[in-house]
Design a protein around this motif. Structure first.
Motif: not given
Length: 182
Positions: A134-144
């Motif tokens: 999330g802090s890196m802005g990797l939203r799809r990865r964060r959500d998975r």
């Protein structure tokens, strides 16, 4: 016994953090990790390189699913303590605004968490790694990552683990400036 000393260091890490002795809390967690033969480099350059290597592996490979053949007995306890000591150090680093250490203590124990299988400690590691995404802005990865953590917590039937994931997901969204919260 190294396991008992590491468990005591874990408790002391929490006590120091709640007493706002944040640097001492992180150092205590590092001592606990050393008891478990997981000493982290004291040299900041080597620590940074270890963190960069673990982060690059995570960025390339993603979060590993829990092992289908989890560790048992003393080995499982050792791995659990590694993950929990890193989680405690991560919390102290977050409060102390030490972003590099926050990342390090979330990504470094991922292999250990994987070997634990689908456990509460594994979901805690996923929540930490999800906050890094999330802090890196990797939203799809964060959500998975968070969806995987939710599924495991539901399978475990552990409402405390589930609530922890909810909190970390909200934290990850704030860190990534995703204020939709949807």
């Amino acid at each position: 016994d190294p396991l008992r000393r590491a468990a005591l260091r874990l408790q002391l890490t929490h006590v120091l953090r709640t007493s706002w002795e944040l640097k001492a809390s992180i150092e205590c967690a590092r001592l606990g990790l050393a008891e478990l033969d997981r000493a982290l480099p004291d040299n900041p350059v080597l620590f940074g390189l270890a963190t960069a290597g673990a982060t690059i592996r995570w960025l390339i490979r993603g979060s590993r699913p829990p092992s289908s053949r989890p560790a048992e007995g003393e080995e499982a306890e050792r791995l659990r303590l590694v993950v929990l000591l890193c989680r405690a150090a991560s919390a102290a680093a977050a409060i102390n605004l030490q972003h590099g250490q926050l990342v390090a203590f979330n990504v470094l124990p991922s292999r250990d968490a994987h070997r634990l299988g689908p456990t509460v400690a594994y979901t805690e590691n996923l929540a930490g790694v999800g906050s890094v995404a999330g802090s890196m802005g990797l939203r799809r990865r964060r959500d998975r990552i968070f969806q995987q953590a939710y599924r495991i917590a539901e399978d475990l039937g552990d409402p405390k683990a589930y609530a922890n994931i909810v909190w970390f997901e909200a934290f990850a969204k704030v860190m990534g400036k995703d204020l939709s919260m949807a």
